[in-house]
Design a protein around this motif. Structure first.
Motif, PDB file in Angstrom:
ATOM      1  N   GLY C  55      49.141  45.380 -29.540  1.00 65.58           N
ATOM      2  CA  GLY C  55      50.253  45.016 -28.676  1.00 65.58           C
ATOM      3  C   GLY C  55      49.830  44.446 -27.343  1.00 65.58           C
ATOM      4  N   LEU C  56      48.568  43.984 -27.244  1.00 63.66           N
ATOM      5  CA  LEU C  56      48.077  43.447 -25.980  1.00 63.66           C
ATOM      6  C   LEU C  56      48.295  41.942 -25.949  1.00 63.66           C
ATOM      7  N   VAL C  57      49.184  41.491 -25.079  1.00 70.12           N
ATOM      8  CA  VAL C  57      49.475  40.064 -25.026  1.00 70.12           C
ATOM      9  C   VAL C  57      48.428  39.387 -24.155  1.00 70.12           C
ATOM     10  N   SER C  58      47.324  38.981 -24.803  1.00 68.79           N
ATOM     11  CA  SER C  58      46.248  38.378 -24.053  1.00 68.79           C
ATOM     12  C   SER C  58      46.411  36.872 -24.051  1.00 68.79           C
ATOM     13  N   LEU C  59      46.720  36.302 -22.896  1.00 70.96           N
ATOM     14  CA  LEU C  59      46.887  34.865 -22.815  1.00 70.96           C
ATOM     15  C   LEU C  59      45.582  34.189 -22.414  1.00 70.96           C
ATOM     16  N   GLY C  60      44.488  34.936 -22.480  1.00 67.87           N
ATOM     17  CA  GLY C  60      43.221  34.358 -22.057  1.00 67.87           C
ATOM     18  C   GLY C  60      42.166  34.448 -23.124  1.00 67.87           C
ATOM     19  N   GLY C 117      38.438  43.213 -20.041  1.00 67.71           N
ATOM     20  CA  GLY C 117      39.342  44.264 -20.509  1.00 67.71           C
ATOM     21  C   GLY C 117      39.351  45.475 -19.584  1.00 67.71           C
ATOM     22  N   ALA C 118      38.168  45.876 -19.145  1.00 67.66           N
ATOM     23  CA  ALA C 118      38.100  47.063 -18.290  1.00 67.66           C
ATOM     24  C   ALA C 118      38.980  46.906 -17.065  1.00 67.66           C
ATOM     25  N   LEU C 119      38.988  45.684 -16.523  1.00 64.40           N
ATOM     26  CA  LEU C 119      39.807  45.445 -15.340  1.00 64.40           C
ATOM     27  C   LEU C 119      41.267  45.220 -15.706  1.00 64.40           C
ATOM     28  N   SER C 120      41.501  44.386 -16.686  1.00 66.93           N
ATOM     29  CA  SER C 120      42.879  44.004 -17.017  1.00 66.93           C
ATOM     30  C   SER C 120      43.684  45.148 -17.597  1.00 66.93           C
ATOM     31  N   LEU C 121      43.041  46.008 -18.368  1.00 63.22           N
ATOM     32  CA  LEU C 121      43.792  47.064 -19.044  1.00 63.22           C
ATOM     33  C   LEU C 121      44.237  48.164 -18.098  1.00 63.22           C
ATOM     34  N   ARG C 122      43.767  48.080 -16.852  1.00 59.92           N
ATOM     35  CA  ARG C 122      44.285  49.033 -15.878  1.00 59.92           C
ATOM     36  C   ARG C 122      45.702  48.641 -15.465  1.00 59.92           C
ATOM     37  N   THR C 123      46.092  47.439 -15.835  1.00 59.68           N
ATOM     38  CA  THR C 123      47.463  47.004 -15.576  1.00 59.68           C
ATOM     39  C   THR C 123      48.197  46.952 -16.899  1.00 59.68           C
ATOM     40  N   SER C 124      49.454  46.651 -16.844  1.00 59.28           N
ATOM     41  CA  SER C 124      50.200  46.579 -18.101  1.00 59.28           C
ATOM     42  C   SER C 124      51.298  45.546 -17.960  1.00 59.28           C
ATOM     43  N   GLY C 125      51.975  45.325 -19.060  1.00 61.17           N
ATOM     44  CA  GLY C 125      53.138  44.442 -19.022  1.00 61.17           C
ATOM     45  C   GLY C 125      52.779  43.048 -18.561  1.00 61.17           C
ATOM     46  N   VAL C 126      53.607  42.522 -17.682  1.00 63.21           N
ATOM     47  CA  VAL C 126      53.449  41.144 -17.240  1.00 63.21           C
ATOM     48  C   VAL C 126      52.146  40.951 -16.471  1.00 63.21           C
ATOM     49  N   TYR C 127      51.759  41.957 -15.701  1.00 65.85           N
ATOM     50  CA  TYR C 127      50.512  41.853 -14.952  1.00 65.85           C
ATOM     51  C   TYR C 127      49.359  41.577 -15.906  1.00 65.85           C
ATOM     52  N   PHE C 128      49.347  42.294 -17.007  1.00 66.24           N
ATOM     53  CA  PHE C 128      48.257  42.129 -17.966  1.00 66.24           C
ATOM     54  C   PHE C 128      48.221  40.700 -18.485  1.00 66.24           C
ATOM     55  N   ILE C 129      49.390  40.174 -18.836  1.00 62.25           N
ATOM     56  CA  ILE C 129      49.456  38.817 -19.360  1.00 62.25           C
ATOM     57  C   ILE C 129      48.891  37.833 -18.342  1.00 62.25           C
ATOM     58  N   MET C 130      49.345  37.967 -17.098  1.00 66.15           N
ATOM     59  CA  MET C 130      48.916  37.004 -16.096  1.00 66.15           C
ATOM     60  C   MET C 130      47.435  37.138 -15.757  1.00 66.15           C
ATOM     61  N   ILE C 131      46.960  38.380 -15.773  1.00 62.15           N
ATOM     62  CA  ILE C 131      45.547  38.558 -15.437  1.00 62.15           C
ATOM     63  C   ILE C 131      44.640  38.003 -16.518  1.00 62.15           C
ATOM     64  N   THR C 132      44.986  38.222 -17.769  1.00 61.85           N
ATOM     65  CA  THR C 132      44.136  37.672 -18.829  1.00 61.85           C
ATOM     66  C   THR C 132      44.167  36.148 -18.767  1.00 61.85           C
ATOM     67  N   LEU C 133      45.332  35.605 -18.456  1.00 59.54           N
ATOM     68  CA  LEU C 133      45.453  34.163 -18.291  1.00 59.54           C
ATOM     69  C   LEU C 133      44.542  33.690 -17.165  1.00 59.54           C
ATOM     70  N   ALA C 134      44.599  34.405 -16.062  1.00 57.59           N
ATOM     71  CA  ALA C 134      43.814  33.999 -14.902  1.00 57.59           C
ATOM     72  C   ALA C 134      42.315  34.067 -15.172  1.00 57.59           C
ATOM     73  N   PHE C 135      41.860  35.100 -15.846  1.00 59.84           N
ATOM     74  CA  PHE C 135      40.436  35.198 -16.147  1.00 59.84           C
ATOM     75  C   PHE C 135      39.992  34.082 -17.077  1.00 59.84           C
ATOM     76  N   GLY C 136      40.852  33.754 -18.028  1.00 61.95           N
ATOM     77  CA  GLY C 136      40.521  32.635 -18.907  1.00 61.95           C
ATOM     78  C   GLY C 136      40.353  31.357 -18.104  1.00 61.95           C
ATOM     79  N   GLN C 137      41.274  31.133 -17.176  1.00 62.28           N
ATOM     80  CA  GLN C 137      41.200  29.940 -16.348  1.00 62.28           C
ATOM     81  C   GLN C 137      39.964  29.951 -15.462  1.00 62.28           C
TER      82      GLN C 137
END
Lengths: 251, 305, 327
Positions: C55-60, C117-137
């Motif tokens: 259920g992890l919406v990883s956009l990155g 993951g260690a950093l992003s998974l400390r957040t959830s929901g929309v934050y997680f989506i945006m953070i994974t996106l940002a790291f990818g970028q």
């Protein structure tokens, strides 16, 4: 005199100006059922959350079997032996009844870091799960999807999953809610026998069950424990009578 | 690095930040009030820019172009809110991401079909084309100063809107408890459409303003969108103040980082390596900033729950 | 056999059947296309572990795809230019051996996923989506600006890397290699989902509080899932770069992340063979619709929108009905 298994000392919690938990102290001894009652809005849910681990108190300590549990996470407390059931059923809704129970067994046995053997085929896990389901009478519904269960059946499943954990202490939040007269009676009988396995801190509204089961009763009003004692003592306590009869009128 | 150059870069950073704020404010409002993550916001930025370019070409008036960008973006926003977005409020974030990503595809290719693949040009009006002399003898492009001014004005306007008007109260209440305000009789559908259209208009305006400095082309909104996400993660979702602070931080970090880092590395590395390391780090600097903020405040600087 | 199992069998056999038919009809381009489907499906299988199961919406996720691609590109580049990657503190030379490259790609992907993951998974929901996106970028811009390996222009690998005992330049042999890896990944993903780990991970997706209450840590479960997911997607990236003999920052872009997510959604998120169905459908659309119109992305967008709004289960969901509980 044995030591209490669960010892809650001077817990305080405020949300801004609202004092939800006011210097609450409670304890739970092996073999007993200690019921927590109080009118709506008394702060029971807030208190439960602090004991179970989701909400850190502003001050106070929670001791479990001689260890200070105050700083531990919900997960750690569960592993230490705290078995909790929720007032509003908190289950994996897509799963079957059996899968939810097996999840509990997995948690209890600590075998979650396995990647290759099918979990539902594991005899030990399945056995533990089915045993718990049988104890609450849900074994025939093992393959039913949790989302399709009735409200009362979900409450029973909550209890079953708590059983799979073989906890040292039960923390039950209104397990009777939503059960009909027959269901309540059965669950009351069940909890009666359960206390010898592990003591129960029981939050309840159902007064019949409370007076039938509780060795001790504590009354929570506006975040404060105003009385603790046996059923007779509580019924006679003037402050308790005012809190209930003055506001709601108890049957 | 002379002081003059530094001040110029700071102003550039402010200008960039203010543009990001226009994007981020809309995004954060939409998320705060409706709980919706909207990837199509970059497309609305693009719509504003294209509308401005088209109107400027047809009428020669920059002012009309800006007005057109506001109207076009707001209209586009309202339409997609009514047709698509409405169905997503109750869905989980994955569905919202996918549906709005689908909108990006539709908008981008649709625009390419309408206008072709080559960039359009939007000219800075002659009156603003020259430099302005600032105290201290610094010369800075008038147009960029105007952008900073417009951005700060809009920020002020937004704060006033949220704090003092009826809509503002509904927005603030909606952010705290959606179900409650519906129960109190506020027309939720109308509120949502208005908020969405407002956010869209801001994005469109940003697109038009920036379109005059850079070019107007398909996909121009996407890098800005992602930066806007970084801004609201840093600032805290749902907070306009956070959006402003975050936007200025990001704008300044990005601009100054690109200028200062290669120089910094140049003090102890040879020039070619310094430039390479410096510019690479500069491009990552915003994300490093974001990661830093998150380590200490996982919900952003002014984030609520 | 359940309906889903039948559909899975068809999807599984479809790839080698298509490839062999193309071989017999002497259409090497079709073989290459089928290979592309297999590799993209592999990327989707990786994502599906994080997205469908966890259920992890990883956009990155393109970050991992690209890391795998660059692992291949960098190693092969140093091999083909006969320069070592590193001389001190110890000598690392380039290599054109696929098994080695794959190992490096998997490790690199896993490490990156651990860090992100260690950093992003400390957040959830929309934050997680945006953070994974940002790291990818972040990685995307880094790759563009780092001049040593081509920057924006990318890196070409002149000769396909080698696998002991095979002629990897032969399309059907490279297809076979890719297909076997896909099959192994599917087997692994399937077993993972049915294992205790999968049960707990999926439970965490449905109700994290419940998982905590039975004494399990959702954070740890998700982190491990994210790492495994990143490793598999990185392997797909290495294969993809090898297929094209080219790696560029585009592999790291969020468009790529979006595309991988589209395969998974179109096929059916959470379904084991969803990525296979989705990748096949996507490539089919790309070539059929793409041939008809330059603007085929509009149709893709509309299809995606329709699927999200009205057919959430994707292709497999629509054909096979509700997911059968593993019992």
């Amino acid at each position: 005199m044995t030591n209490p298994l669960l010892d809650i000392r001077s817990l305080n919690k405020s949300f801004g100006a609202l004092k939800a938990t006011d210097n609450v102290s409670l304890d739970l001894y092996p073999g007993e059922i200690h019921a927590l009652i109080g009118p709506n809005g008394a702060g029971k849910s807030t208190l439960i959350k602090q004991i179970a681990g989701g909400l850190p108190p502003n001050s106070g300590e929670i001791w479990f079997d001689g260890h200070d549990m105050t700083g531990l996470s919900t997960t750690a407390r569960a592993r230490a032996g705290l078995g909790r059931t929720f007032q509003i059923s908190s289950l994996a809704m897509e799963y079957t009844v059996l899968q939810n129970a097996v999840l509990g067994a997995v948690g209890q046995q600590g075998t979650v870091w396995r990647f290759f053997r099918p979990v539902m085929g594991d005899a030990a896990l399945r056995g533990a799960a089915m045993a718990a389901l049988e104890r609450v009478g849900l074994q025939d519904l093992a393959s039913k999807r949790t989302a399709d269960l009735s409200h009362g059946q979900r409450r029973l499943l909550e209890v079953a999953v708590a059983l799979t954990l073989n906890p040292r202490v039960f923390l039950m939040d209104e397990p009777m809610a939503g059960l009909g007269a027959g269901g309540s009676k059965r669950l009351t009988g069940f909890l009666d026998g359960l206390r010898s396995e592990a003591p129960i801190l029981l939050v309840e509204h159902d007064m019949d069950a409370v007076f039938a089961l509780a060795d001790r009763i504590s009354v929570l009003v506006y975040g404060k424990v105003i009385a603790t004692g046996s059923a007779e003592e509580i019924k006679a306590d003037p402050q308790v009578r005012e809190a209930y009869l003055g506001e709601e009128g108890v049957a | 690095m002379t002081t003059l150059l530094l001040i110029e870069q700071i102003l550039n950073g402010l200008q960039f930040g203010v543009m990001l704020f226009l994007m981020a404010a809309g995004l954060t409002l939409i998320f705060g009030v409706m709980g919706l993550i909207n990837l199509a916001h970059g497309s609305l930025y693009m719509v504003g820019a294209f509308a401005a370019a088209a109107v400027a070409e047809a009428t020669g008036s920059f002012l009309l172009a800006l007005i057109a960008s506001l109207i076009a973006a707001a209209a586009a926003g309202a339409i997609i809110e009514l047709v698509v977005i409405r169905r997503l409020y109750d869905r989980d974030h994955l569905d919202q991401v996918l549906a709005t990503f689908a909108l990006i595809l539709i908008f981008s290719e649709g625009t390419r079909w309408l206008f072709g693949s080559f960039p359009l040009f939007l000219d800075i009006p002659d009156a603003l084309a020259g430099p302005v002399i600032l105290p201290g003898g610094i010369q800075y492009p008038a147009y960029r100063l105007l952008i900073i001014a417009i951005g700060l004005l809009i920020a002020f306007g937004l704060f006033q809107l949220i704090a003092r008007t009826r809509i503002g109260i509904q927005i603030r209440a909606g952010e705290s408890d959606r179900e409650m305000i519906a129960a109190l009789g506020v027309d939720i559908s109308r509120l949502y459409t208005i908020v969405f259209a407002l956010g869209a208009a801001l994005a469109g305006l940003a697109g038009a303003l920036v379109g005059a400095i850079q070019s107007v082309q398909v996909g121009m909104g996407e890098p800005v969108l992602i930066l806007a996400f970084v801004v609201i993660v840093i600032g805290g979702i749902g907070s306009i103040k956070g959006a402003l602070v975050g936007a200025l931080l990001v704008g300044l970090t990005d601009t100054l980082g690109g200028v200062l880092l290669p120089g910094f590395f140049g003090t102890f590395m040879e020039p070619s390596a310094a430039t390479a390391v410096g510019s690479s780090l500069a491009s990552m600097s915003i994300y490093i900033l974001m990661a830093g903020v998150l380590l200490f405040k996982p919900t952003g600087l002014y984030g609520g729950a | 056999m359940s309906r889903e199992a039948m559909i899975n069998t068809v999807l599984f056999l479809m790839l080698p059947v298509t490839a062999v038919s193309a071989l017999l009809l002497d259409e090497p381009f079709i073989i290459t296309l089928t290979t592309k489907v297999a590799i993209l499906a592999l990327a989707g299988v990786g994502l599906n572990i994080a997205l469908g199961l966890g259920g992890l919406v990883s956009l990155g996720h393109a970050a991992f795809f690209g890391i795998g691609g660059y692992a291949m590109g960098i190693l092969a580049y140093h091999a083909q230019t006969f320069t070592p990657l590193m001389e001190a503190p110890f000598l690392i030379e380039g290599t054109k051996s696929m098994p080695v490259i794959w190992l490096v790609a998997v490790l690199a992907g896993a490490l990156a996923a651990l860090a992100i993951g260690a950093l992003s998974l400390r957040t959830s929901g929309v934050y997680f989506i945006m953070i994974t996106l940002a790291f990818g970028q972040m990685l995307y811009y880094f790759a563009i600006s780092w001049p040593a390996y081509g920057g924006e222009d990318g890196l070409s690998v002149y000769v396909r890397n080698g696998f002991p005992g095979l002629n990897t330049l032969d399309p059907i042999q490279f297809f076979a290699l890719s297909f076997v890896i896909l099959a192994m990944a599917l087997l692994f993903a399937g077993r993972l989902a049915a294992a205790p780990f999968g049960l707990a991970l999926s439970a965490a997706r449905q109700n994290a509080e419940r998982v905590e209450t039975v004494g399990l840590s959702p954070y740890r479960l998700r982190l491990l899932a994210f790492v495994i997911s990143g490793a598999i997607t990185a392997l797909a990236g290495a294969l993809f770069a090898d297929l094209n003999r080219f790696v560029s920052p585009t592999m790291l872009s969020w468009h790529m992340s979006g595309e991988i997510m589209i395969f998974v959604i179109l096929g059916g998120v959470g379904r084991l063979f969803g990525p296979v169905a989705g990748a096949a459908l996507f490539i089919l659309l790309e070539h059929v619709l793409g041939g008809l119109s330059d603007f085929w992305h509009v149709y893709l967008g509309i299809l995606l929108l329709l699927v999200v709004l009205f057919a959430r289960g994707g292709m497999i969901g629509s054909l096979a009905g509700r997911q059968v509980a593993h019992d």
